[in-house]
Design a protein around this motif. Structure first.
Motif, short mmCIF file in Angstrom:
data_model
loop_
_atom_site.label_atom_id
_atom_site.label_comp_id
_atom_site.label_asym_id
_atom_site.label_seq_id
_atom_site.Cartn_x
_atom_site.Cartn_y
_atom_site.Cartn_z
N ILE A 1 99.09 91.62 70.29
CA ILE A 1 98.51 90.85 69.50
C ILE A 1 96.74 91.18 70.37
CG2 ILE A 1 97.98 88.53 69.08
CD1 ILE A 1 101.43 88.38 70.66
N PRO A 2 95.57 90.54 69.14
CA PRO A 2 93.98 91.23 69.72
C PRO A 2 94.16 89.97 70.09
CG PRO A 2 95.08 91.81 67.16
CD PRO A 2 95.86 90.71 67.76
N SER A 3 92.59 89.36 71.14
CA SER A 3 92.75 88.27 71.67
C SER A 3 91.90 87.51 70.72
CB SER A 3 91.97 88.16 73.04
OG SER A 3 91.08 89.44 72.96
N ILE B 1 84.97 93.88 58.84
CA ILE B 1 84.14 93.38 60.24
C ILE B 1 84.77 92.30 61.13
CG2 ILE B 1 81.56 93.77 58.88
CD1 ILE B 1 82.01 90.40 58.73
N ASP B 2 85.59 92.84 60.91
CA ASP B 2 86.34 91.33 62.09
C ASP B 2 87.55 92.41 63.24
OD1 ASP B 2 88.15 90.26 63.03
OD2 ASP B 2 89.57 89.79 61.56
N PRO B 3 87.07 92.06 64.57
CA PRO B 3 87.51 93.14 65.33
C PRO B 3 88.98 92.73 65.60
CG PRO B 3 86.46 91.00 66.69
CD PRO B 3 86.28 91.05 64.98
N ALA B 4 89.23 91.63 64.83
CA ALA B 4 91.04 91.47 65.51
C ALA B 4 91.24 92.68 65.03
CB ALA B 4 91.49 90.04 64.70
N ALA B 5 91.30 93.04 63.59
CA ALA B 5 91.43 93.76 62.27
C ALA B 5 91.08 95.10 62.36
CB ALA B 5 90.50 93.38 61.00
N GLN B 6 90.01 95.11 62.80
CA GLN B 6 90.06 96.71 63.72
C GLN B 6 90.70 97.16 64.66
OE1 GLN B 6 85.89 95.91 65.23
NE2 GLN B 6 84.82 96.25 62.87
N ASN C 1 92.82 83.74 62.82
CA ASN C 1 92.32 85.02 63.53
C ASN C 1 94.11 85.59 64.02
OD1 ASN C 1 91.99 88.17 63.03
ND2 ASN C 1 89.96 87.48 64.16
N LEU C 2 94.27 86.55 64.63
CA LEU C 2 95.62 87.05 64.90
C LEU C 2 95.41 86.48 66.30
CD1 LEU C 2 95.64 90.75 63.32
CD2 LEU C 2 96.65 88.60 62.12
N GLY C 3 94.26 85.72 66.76
CA GLY C 3 94.25 85.92 68.38
C GLY C 3 95.59 84.49 69.10
N VAL C 4 95.66 83.76 67.29
CA VAL C 4 96.97 82.29 67.46
C VAL C 4 97.60 82.97 67.55
CG1 VAL C 4 95.16 81.53 65.78
CG2 VAL C 4 97.03 82.64 64.93
N LEU C 5 98.17 84.75 66.86
CA LEU C 5 99.94 84.41 67.65
C LEU C 5 99.97 84.67 69.45
CD1 LEU C 5 99.76 87.55 65.42
CD2 LEU C 5 100.94 85.15 64.61
N SER D 1 104.70 91.71 66.53
CA SER D 1 104.96 89.99 67.51
C SER D 1 105.76 88.89 66.79
CB SER D 1 103.67 89.15 67.88
OG SER D 1 102.69 88.69 67.28
N VAL D 2 105.32 89.05 66.22
CA VAL D 2 106.07 88.42 64.14
C VAL D 2 107.74 88.38 63.83
CG1 VAL D 2 105.53 87.47 61.97
CG2 VAL D 2 103.75 88.34 62.93
#
Ligand code: XCC
Ligand code: SF4
Length: 680
Positions: free
Chosen positions: A404-406, A21-26, A253-257, A333-334
Motif C-alpha cells: 500500500i503506497p503511503s 504525476i501521482d507518486p502513489a500511481a508511480q 489516494n491509495l494511502g487510504v487503504l 490489499s483489496v
C-alpha cells in the motif's frame, strides 16, 4: 500472419514518472512492471489510437462499410461525406453519454418512488428541506403533507420526464429566462429524455439525417436532455435521499487503504448502492463478523464518481480516480471491489486473478466475465449490501503480499450550490451577491470548472493539476467535479491552508474571508448540473449579465475520455459556456489532407457561439488551454464593462497583511495594528 505483422513494430513504454504525476500511481506502476502485469497505462502505450477512428473519420454504421475517410473528396460507399460522418459519430457519442447519465437519473427517481412508498429497505428521505425546495419549483403542494407524499409526487413527475413524448422536460424551467427563450427559438428544449436519445440513434441509422449542422442541432437537444434532465434529476434525488453535501474533511489516494482492515472499494456511479454499503459497513453485526475474521473492521473507500458521492456526503475516503482502479488491485490489499455502472474497466477481472481481490458486479445492466455477480435491488438494499460485505470479509484470509503506497492527501469536499449560497451570506442572507461582487471588483478574475476523466493517453493527473495551479495563481476560482476533483484533491488543492500561497492576491483575500479553498469540490459528474445551477444563480443575482454566456466562466475537461464527457461538453456549450476539451479530438480536422473535416469542429466553435453564446473546442496543449481560458474570461469581463484584471490592487488585507506585519520590529508592528505607537 506472423505475430509481428499483427502487432506492428515494438512500441516504447513510458516510465511510471512519464505515465503519471501521482507518486502513489508511480509506485504501483513500478510494481506492475516488476510483476509483469499490464494496466491501462501500458496497454495505451502498446495500442496506439487509430488515427482515422480517433478523428471521427471512420463510419461503421452499416454493413457496406466500415468506410474510412483518408483523402479529400472521399465518400463512403453510400456517398456520405466526411463532415456527415464526423457529425454522426459525434451525436452517437453524445447520445450514449446522455443515456448513461440519464439512466442513472431514472434509477434514482425509481428509488425515490420506492422510498416514498415504504418499499425500499434501509433508505429514508434525508433532506426534507431540499425535497421541499425542489417540489416547490414544480408547484407540487407542500403544506400539510408528509415528506413521503411530496416525494411520491416528485418521483412520478421525474419518472415521467424520461418517457415524455411532447412538450418540454420540466427541469429546463430552471435555466435563466433568456436562455429558455433562446432554446425555444432554436427548438432544442428536450421533449423527453428517452425520446431525444432514440431520435439521435434513428437519425444516424444508415440513410437518415445527412446534413452535419442539422445532426449537431439534435446533438444539442440530446445533450440538454442530460444536463437539464437526467443528470439534474440524479443530483436532486441523490441530495433528497442522502443529504445535500456540505463541507467535511476527507482523504484521497491509495494511502487510504489499510493493512489491518478488510478493504472494500466501491467503484462506479450510482449512490444507491454505495450509500447502502456505507450503512452496512457500520452495522455492528458486520463489524463483529470482520473482527471474527481477524481484521480490525471494514475500511471502505471509493473510485471514480462513486468515490465523490460518498466522499462528499459521509467523508468516506477516495482511493483514487479512473486510472487508479487497477492500481488499487495491485496493492494486494483489496478484498472486494464492488462495481455498478460506467467507467469500470474489463481489465479489472484479469488483473484481479493475480491477487485475491474479488470483483463484484451488482447492476442488472453490467456483468463482466469472471466477476462475481450479486445483483442489487433497491427494495432489499441493506440485506444485499451486508451479503456483499460478508463475502469481502470471508476473502480476508486469502490476502497475500501487500504493497500500500503511503501517499494520501486531505481535502474538504462538499460544496453544493446550496452550501456555496449559504457560505457566502450565512443562514439569514444566503446569496450569491458576495461572489458576484468579488468578480465584479476583479478580486476574482473569473470562474473555471475543471472537470472530467483521466486518460492514459496523457500523463495522469498532470493537466488537471497544471491548469488548476496556473488558474488559481491568476485569481480564477476553480470548481471541480468527477475524476478531476480527485486529481486535485491528491495534489492538495482542495484544502484551505495548503497552497494558499500559490493563490493570486485577490482570490486569496476572498478565500481567507469566507474560509474556503481556492478550488471547490462540487461532486460527481452528474453534479455538473450544480455548476449549471450556480451559473444560473449568478445570472439571477445581477451584475454579471442576463444570461450564462455573459459570465466570465470557462469549462475544461483536460483529460477526458468518456462519451459522457462529450454530452456534458455539449450541454454546457448550449447553456452558454465556453468549453475546452483536452486529450483526443473526435472531430479532428485533417485540413491539410481533408479540408471538409474542418467543418464540424468549426461549427462547434463559431456556429454554436453564434447560436448559443457558448462553444466547444478541442485543444491538446495545457498551455494553450490556459491561454484561451484567460483570454475568454478577460473578454467577458470587458464586455460586461468590468475593470480589467489587475492583481496589484489586491492582497493587502487579511492574512497577507498579517504576514507582512509579523516580520516588522515590535513598535512598528504595534503601530501597524493599532494605528499608533504603544503607550510607554
Ligand atoms: Fe468516469 Fe465519473 Fe470520467 Fe471519471 S470523470 S472517468 S466519466 S468517473 Ni465523470
Ligand atoms: Fe459506409 Fe455509408 Fe455505411 Fe457509413 S453508412 S459504413 S459511410 S456505406
Amino acid at each position: 500472419m506472423a505475430e509481428e505483422e499483427i502487432k506492428g513494430p515494438k512500441k516504447k513504454l513510458r516510465t511510471p514518472e512519464e505515465a503519471s504525476i501521482d507518486p502513489a500511481a508511480q509506485q504501483m506502476l513500478r510494481l506492475a512492471d516488476e510483476l509483469g502485469l499490464s494496466t491501462a497505462f501500458s496497454r495505451a502505450d502498446l495500442m496506439s489510437a487509430c488515427p482515422i477512428g480517433s478523428a471521427g473519420l471512420c463510419c461503421d454504421l452499416c454493413g457496406m462499410g466500415p468506410c474510412r475517410m483518408t483523402k479529400d473528396g472521399m465518400t463512403g460507399v453510400c456517398g456520405a461525406t466526411v463532415d456527415t460522418i464526423q457529425a454522426r459519430n459525434f451525436i452517437r457519442a453524445v447520445a450514449a453519454g446522455s443515456a448513461a447519465h440519464s439512466d442513472h437519473g431514472r434509477d434514482m427517481a425509481f428509488t425515490l418512488k420506492a422510498v416514498a412508498n415504504g418499499e425500499a429497505e434501509g433508505y429514508a428521505i434525508r433532506d426534507v428541506a431540499k425535497l421541499h425546495n425542489v417540489a416547490a419549483l414544480y408547484d407540487i403542494p407542500i403544506e400539510n403533507r408528509t415528506p413521503e407524499e411530496i416525494a411520491n409526487d416528485l418521483a412520478d413527475l421525474y419518472i415521467a420526464q424520461f418517457g415524455q413524448q411532447r412538450g418540454a422536460i420540466v427541469p429546463a424551467q430552471r435555466a435563466p429566462a433568456k436562455r429558455r427563450k433562446l432554446w425555444q427559438e432554436q427548438g432544442v428544449i428536450p421533449r423527453g429524455v428517452d425520446r431525444e436519445v432514440v431520435e439521435a440513434l434513428h437519425r444516424t441509422h444508415m440513410g437518415d439525417d445527412q446534413e452535419p449542422t442539422h445532426i449537431l442541432h439534435h446533438a444539442v437537444r440530446t445533450a440538454l436532455a442530460d444536463g437539464w434532465g437526467g443528470s439534474m434529476i440524479a443530483t436532486d434525488v441523490s441530495d433528497i435521499l442522502f443529504g445535500t453535501p456540505a463541507p467535511l474533511l476527507g482523504e484521497a489516494n491509495l494511502g487510504v487503504l489499510k493493512h489491518d482492515m478488510v478493504n472494500v472499494i466501491v467503484h462506479g456511479h450510482e449512490p444507491t448502492l454505495s450509500q447502502m454499503v456505507v450503512a452496512a459497513s457500520q452495522d455492528p453485526e458486520i463489524i463483529a463478523y470482520a473482527k471474527a475474521a481477524g481484521a480490525n473492521g471494514i475500511n471502505l473507500s471509493g473510485i471514480c464518481c462513486t468515490a465523490n458521492e460518498i466522499l462528499m456526503r459521509q467523508g468516506i475516503p477516495a482511493a483514487g480516480n479512473f486510472l487508479q482502479q487497477e492500481l488499487a488491485i495491485l496493492t494486494g490489499s483489496v478484498e472486494a471491489m464492488v462495481v455498478d455502472v460506467q467507467c469500470i474497466m474489463q481489465g479489472l477481472v484479469a488483473l484481479s486473478q493475480n491477487f485475491h481481490t474479488k470483483i463484484i458486479t451488482t447492476s442488472p445492466k453490467v456483468r463482466i466475465k469472471g466477476a462475481t455477480h450479486i445483483e442489487f435491488d433497491e427494495h432489499h438494499a441493506l440485506t444485499i449490501a451486508k451479503n456483499i460485505l460478508k463475502q469481502a470479509i470471508d476473502n480476508y484470509v486469502n490476502r497475500g503480499e501487500v504493497h500500500i503506497p503511503s501517499f494520501k492527501s486531505s481535502l474538504i469536499p462538499g460544496f453544493s450550490h446550496e452550501y456555496i449560497n449559504y457560505m457566502l451570506g450565512g443562514s439569514y442572507r444566503a446569496s450569491f451577491r458576495p461572489l458576484n461582487d468579488a468578480i465584479m471588483s476583479g478580486r476574482i478574475r473569473g470562474v473555471a470548472a475543471i472537470v472530467g476523466c483521466t486518460n492514459p493517453r496523457v500523463q495522469h493527473d498532470a493537466y488537471h493539476g497544471t491548469l488548476t495551479g496556473a488558474l488559481i495563481r491568476q485569481d480564477v476560482l476553480v470548481v471541480e467535479t468527477g475524476c478531476s476533483a480527485i486529481a486535485n484533491a491528491k495534489l492538495g488543492f482542495l484544502l484551505g491552508e495548503t497552497g494558499i500561497d500559490q493563490v493570486g492576491p485577490g482570490l486569496r483575500e476572498v478565500c481567507e474571508t469566507i474560509g474556503i479553498p481556492p478550488v471547490l469540490h462540487m461532486g460527481s459528474c452528474v453534479d455538473n448540473t450544480r455548476i449549471l445551477t450556480v451559473l444560473t444563480q449568478m445570472v439571477e443575482e445581477g451584475g454579471l449579465g442576463d444570461d450564462i454566456d455573459k459570465v466570465p466562466a470557462v469549462g475544461i475537461a483536460p483529460e477526458w475520455m468518456s462519451e459522457k464527457a462529450l454530452s456534458i461538453a455539449t450541454y454546457c456549450a448550449a447553456s452558454g459556456a465556453y468549453v475546452i476539451m483536452g486529450g483526443s479530438n473526435p472531430v479532428e480536422g485533417k485540413g491539410d489532407k481533408i479540408p471538409d473535416s474542418l467543418l464540424v469542429s468549426e461549427f462547434m466553435r463559431s456556429g454554436w457561439e453564434e447560436l448559443y453564446g457558448g462553444k466547444l473546442e478541442f485543444v491538446r496543449e495545457p498551455e494553450e488551454m490556459l491561454r484561451r481560458t484567460l483570454e475568454h474570461i478577460d473578454k467577458k469581463r470587458a464586455a460586461l464593462g468590468l475593470p480589467a484584471y489587475d492583481p496589484s490592487r489586491f492582497g493587502k488585507s487579511g492574512d497577507a497583511r498579517l504576514r507582512e506585519i509579523e516580520v516588522l520590529p515590535f513598535e512598528e508592528r504595534q503601530a501597524a495594528v493599532y494605528g499608533r505607537r504603544a503607550a510607554g
